[in-house]
Design a protein around this motif. Structure first.
Motif, PDB file in Angstrom:
ATOM      1  N   GLU A  19       0.832  -1.213   0.000  1.00 20.33           N
ATOM      2  CA  GLU A  19       0.000   0.000   0.000  1.00 20.33           C
ATOM      3  C   GLU A  19       0.863   1.257   0.000  1.00 20.33           C
ATOM      4  O   GLU A  19       0.557   2.237  -0.680  1.00 20.33           O
ATOM      5  N   LEU A  20       1.968   1.234   0.752  1.00 24.14           N
ATOM      6  CA  LEU A  20       2.891   2.369   0.765  1.00 24.14           C
ATOM      7  C   LEU A  20       3.391   2.648  -0.652  1.00 24.14           C
ATOM      8  O   LEU A  20       3.437   3.796  -1.089  1.00 24.14           O
ATOM      9  N   TYR A  21       3.762   1.600  -1.397  1.00 21.81           N
ATOM     10  CA  TYR A  21       4.252   1.786  -2.760  1.00 21.81           C
ATOM     11  C   TYR A  21       3.174   2.356  -3.668  1.00 21.81           C
ATOM     12  O   TYR A  21       3.463   3.174  -4.539  1.00 21.81           O
ATOM     13  N   LYS A  22       1.926   1.946  -3.483  1.00 19.44           N
ATOM     14  CA  LYS A  22       0.828   2.506  -4.287  1.00 19.44           C
ATOM     15  C   LYS A  22       0.665   3.996  -4.006  1.00 19.44           C
ATOM     16  O   LYS A  22       0.465   4.788  -4.916  1.00 19.44           O
ATOM     17  N   LEU A  23       0.741   4.369  -2.735  1.00 15.54           N
ATOM     18  CA  LEU A  23       0.510   5.759  -2.349  1.00 15.54           C
ATOM     19  C   LEU A  23       1.688   6.671  -2.655  1.00 15.54           C
ATOM     20  O   LEU A  23       1.518   7.876  -2.822  1.00 15.54           O
ATOM     21  N   ALA A  24       2.891   6.131  -2.739  1.00 10.77           N
ATOM     22  CA  ALA A  24       4.112   6.951  -2.844  1.00 10.77           C
ATOM     23  C   ALA A  24       4.215   7.845  -4.089  1.00 10.77           C
ATOM     24  O   ALA A  24       4.732   8.943  -3.947  1.00 10.77           O
ATOM     25  N   PRO A  25       3.853   7.604  -5.258  1.00  7.95           N
ATOM     26  CA  PRO A  25       3.457   6.356  -5.895  1.00  7.95           C
ATOM     27  C   PRO A  25       4.632   5.698  -6.621  1.00  7.95           C
ATOM     28  O   PRO A  25       5.307   6.331  -7.412  1.00  7.95           O
ATOM     29  N   LEU A  26       4.845   4.434  -6.337  1.00  8.05           N
ATOM     30  CA  LEU A  26       5.877   3.654  -7.032  1.00  8.05           C
ATOM     31  C   LEU A  26       5.281   2.445  -7.741  1.00  8.05           C
ATOM     32  O   LEU A  26       6.000   1.525  -8.106  1.00  8.05           O
ATOM     33  N   GLY A  27       4.002   2.426  -7.903  1.00  8.56           N
ATOM     34  CA  GLY A  27       3.368   1.352  -8.660  1.00  8.56           C
ATOM     35  C   GLY A  27       2.694   0.318  -7.788  1.00  8.56           C
ATOM     36  O   GLY A  27       2.727   0.380  -6.560  1.00  8.56           O
ATOM     37  N   ASP A  28       2.079  -0.622  -8.462  1.00  9.26           N
ATOM     38  CA  ASP A  28       1.322  -1.684  -7.812  1.00  9.26           C
ATOM     39  C   ASP A  28       2.242  -2.892  -7.640  1.00  9.26           C
ATOM     40  O   ASP A  28       2.530  -3.603  -8.596  1.00  9.26           O
ATOM     41  N   LYS A  29       2.729  -3.090  -6.419  1.00  7.92           N
ATOM     42  CA  LYS A  29       3.656  -4.188  -6.133  1.00  7.92           C
ATOM     43  C   LYS A  29       2.958  -5.210  -5.244  1.00  7.92           C
ATOM     44  O   LYS A  29       2.494  -4.884  -4.161  1.00  7.92           O
ATOM     45  N   ASP A  30       2.859  -6.420  -5.725  1.00 11.00           N
ATOM     46  CA  ASP A  30       2.202  -7.502  -5.003  1.00 11.00           C
ATOM     47  C   ASP A  30       2.930  -7.780  -3.681  1.00 11.00           C
ATOM     48  O   ASP A  30       4.160  -7.841  -3.660  1.00 11.00           O
ATOM     49  N   PRO A  31       2.193  -7.934  -2.578  1.00 16.11           N
ATOM     50  CA  PRO A  31       2.827  -8.196  -1.279  1.00 16.11           C
ATOM     51  C   PRO A  31       3.766  -9.409  -1.288  1.00 16.11           C
ATOM     52  O   PRO A  31       4.847  -9.365  -0.690  1.00 16.11           O
ATOM     53  N   ASN A  32       3.387 -10.489  -1.969  1.00 10.04           N
ATOM     54  CA  ASN A  32       4.252 -11.672  -2.030  1.00 10.04           C
ATOM     55  C   ASN A  32       5.523 -11.395  -2.829  1.00 10.04           C
ATOM     56  O   ASN A  32       6.597 -11.889  -2.482  1.00 10.04           O
ATOM     57  N   ASP A  33       5.404 -10.588  -3.893  1.00  7.37           N
ATOM     58  CA  ASP A  33       6.582 -10.208  -4.665  1.00  7.37           C
ATOM     59  C   ASP A  33       7.520  -9.347  -3.811  1.00  7.37           C
ATOM     60  O   ASP A  33       8.741  -9.500  -3.874  1.00  7.37           O
ATOM     61  N   LEU A  34       6.945  -8.449  -3.017  1.00  5.15           N
ATOM     62  CA  LEU A  34       7.770  -7.615  -2.127  1.00  5.15           C
ATOM     63  C   LEU A  34       8.501  -8.471  -1.101  1.00  5.15           C
ATOM     64  O   LEU A  34       9.685  -8.253  -0.827  1.00  5.15           O
ATOM     65  N   LYS A  35       7.807  -9.444  -0.545  1.00  4.79           N
ATOM     66  CA  LYS A  35       8.447 -10.332   0.429  1.00  4.79           C
ATOM     67  C   LYS A  35       9.633 -11.053  -0.207  1.00  4.79           C
ATOM     68  O   LYS A  35      10.709 -11.165   0.399  1.00  4.79           O
ATOM     69  N   THR A  36       9.454 -11.519  -1.439  1.00  6.70           N
ATOM     70  CA  THR A  36      10.544 -12.185  -2.150  1.00  6.70           C
ATOM     71  C   THR A  36      11.683 -11.211  -2.447  1.00  6.70           C
ATOM     72  O   THR A  36      12.854 -11.526  -2.199  1.00  6.70           O
ATOM     73  N   ALA A  37      11.354 -10.039  -2.959  1.00  8.42           N
ATOM     74  CA  ALA A  37      12.379  -9.051  -3.323  1.00  8.42           C
ATOM     75  C   ALA A  37      13.187  -8.618  -2.102  1.00  8.42           C
ATOM     76  O   ALA A  37      14.423  -8.580  -2.140  1.00  8.42           O
ATOM     77  N   PHE A  38      12.510  -8.306  -1.017  1.00  9.13           N
ATOM     78  CA  PHE A  38      13.222  -7.894   0.196  1.00  9.13           C
ATOM     79  C   PHE A  38      13.990  -9.075   0.787  1.00  9.13           C
ATOM     80  O   PHE A  38      15.077  -8.903   1.331  1.00  9.13           O
ATOM     81  N   GLY A  39      13.429 -10.278   0.654  1.00  9.88           N
ATOM     82  CA  GLY A  39      14.114 -11.460   1.160  1.00  9.88           C
ATOM     83  C   GLY A  39      15.413 -11.752   0.421  1.00  9.88           C
ATOM     84  O   GLY A  39      16.324 -12.367   0.982  1.00  9.88           O
ATOM     85  N   ASN A  40      15.498 -11.308  -0.822  1.00  5.73           N
ATOM     86  CA  ASN A  40      16.696 -11.510  -1.624  1.00  5.73           C
ATOM     87  C   ASN A  40      17.632 -10.305  -1.613  1.00  5.73           C
ATOM     88  O   ASN A  40      18.630 -10.291  -2.330  1.00  5.73           O
ATOM     89  N   SER A  41      17.315  -9.309  -0.821  1.00  5.14           N
ATOM     90  CA  SER A  41      18.135  -8.100  -0.719  1.00  5.14           C
ATOM     91  C   SER A  41      19.105  -8.224   0.450  1.00  5.14           C
ATOM     92  O   SER A  41      18.918  -9.038   1.345  1.00  5.14           O
ATOM     93  N   ARG A  42      20.130  -7.385   0.441  1.00  7.46           N
ATOM     94  CA  ARG A  42      21.154  -7.437   1.485  1.00  7.46           C
ATOM     95  C   ARG A  42      20.937  -6.394   2.574  1.00  7.46           C
ATOM     96  O   ARG A  42      21.206  -6.644   3.737  1.00  7.46           O
ATOM     97  N   TYR A  43      20.493  -5.186   2.187  1.00 12.17           N
ATOM     98  CA  TYR A  43      20.331  -4.083   3.139  1.00 12.17           C
ATOM     99  C   TYR A  43      18.909  -3.547   3.079  1.00 12.17           C
ATOM    100  O   TYR A  43      18.280  -3.533   2.024  1.00 12.17           O
ATOM    101  N   PHE A  44      18.436  -3.068   4.222  1.00 13.25           N
ATOM    102  CA  PHE A  44      17.058  -2.606   4.353  1.00 13.25           C
ATOM    103  C   PHE A  44      17.023  -1.359   5.220  1.00 13.25           C
ATOM    104  O   PHE A  44      17.844  -1.198   6.121  1.00 13.25           O
ATOM    105  N   CYS A  45      16.022  -0.527   4.974  1.00 21.48           N
ATOM    106  CA  CYS A  45      15.787   0.616   5.840  1.00 21.48           C
ATOM    107  C   CYS A  45      14.292   0.907   5.824  1.00 21.48           C
ATOM    108  O   CYS A  45      13.706   1.125   4.756  1.00 21.48           O
ATOM    109  N   PHE A  46      13.686   0.871   7.000  1.00 18.68           N
ATOM    110  CA  PHE A  46      12.262   1.149   7.145  1.00 18.68           C
ATOM    111  C   PHE A  46      12.072   2.269   8.158  1.00 18.68           C
ATOM    112  O   PHE A  46      12.763   2.308   9.185  1.00 18.68           O
ATOM    113  N   ALA A  47      11.135   3.163   7.885  1.00 19.27           N
ATOM    114  CA  ALA A  47      10.826   4.272   8.786  1.00 19.27           C
ATOM    115  C   ALA A  47       9.394   4.112   9.297  1.00 19.27           C
ATOM    116  O   ALA A  47       8.468   3.890   8.509  1.00 19.27           O
TER     117      ALA A  47
END
Length: 143
Positions: A19-47
């Motif tokens: 939902e954050l990505y939709k509102l930002a707007p950075l497009g419609d990103k499926d929650p499961n795809d985000l989980k996979t993408a972040f799971g395959n990433s090395r660094y993260f930052c959340f506010a």
């Protein structure tokens, strides 16, 4: 506003992040795809502001040569408060030691990244799953 910074995806609600990505707007990103993408990433930052996710970003990195910062988004209600700058700065800090740190941005945002030390590349190439959309958004040149 007291922002809480989190550097791990373990407590992220992927539907809320979508939902954050939709509102930002950075497009419609499926929650499961985000989980996979972040799971395959090395660094993260959340506010978080008062427990609410208001900003996010990640970096794919190999530990030596290249770190690619992507999916940086801030809720419109929290834009202009330094959250995006802090997310990028933290991901750059985490990526220090890599020979290059890369990102791409939507047209019009270049000056923001230039102020954070990024330089325009002379050549970059991409293959998008939805090339028409990338053209419409100004991310690709029509050859």
């Amino acid at each position: 506003m007291a922002v809480e910074w989190v550097y791990s995806p373990t407590r992220i609600d992927w539907v809320v992040l979508s939902e954050l990505y939709k509102l930002a707007p950075l497009g419609d990103k499926d929650p499961n795809d985000l989980k996979t993408a972040f799971g395959n990433s090395r660094y993260f930052c959340f506010a978080f502001d008062a427990g609410k996710l208001v900003g996010a970003g990640r970096a794919l990195a190999d530990g030596v040569d290249c770190s690619y910062i992507c999916d940086v988004a801030v809720l419109p209600s929290h834009q202009g408060m330094g959250i995006g700058k802090t997310i990028i700065s933290k991901l750059v800090e985490f990526s220090s030691g890599h020979r290059k740190i890369i990102l791409y941005t939507a047209p019009g945002n270049e000056s923001f990244y230039r102020r954070l030390g990024f330089k325009r590349m002379r050549a970059a190439m991409a293959i998008f799953a939805d090339a028409r959309q990338a053209l419409d958004w100004g991310l690709l040149y029509e050859d």
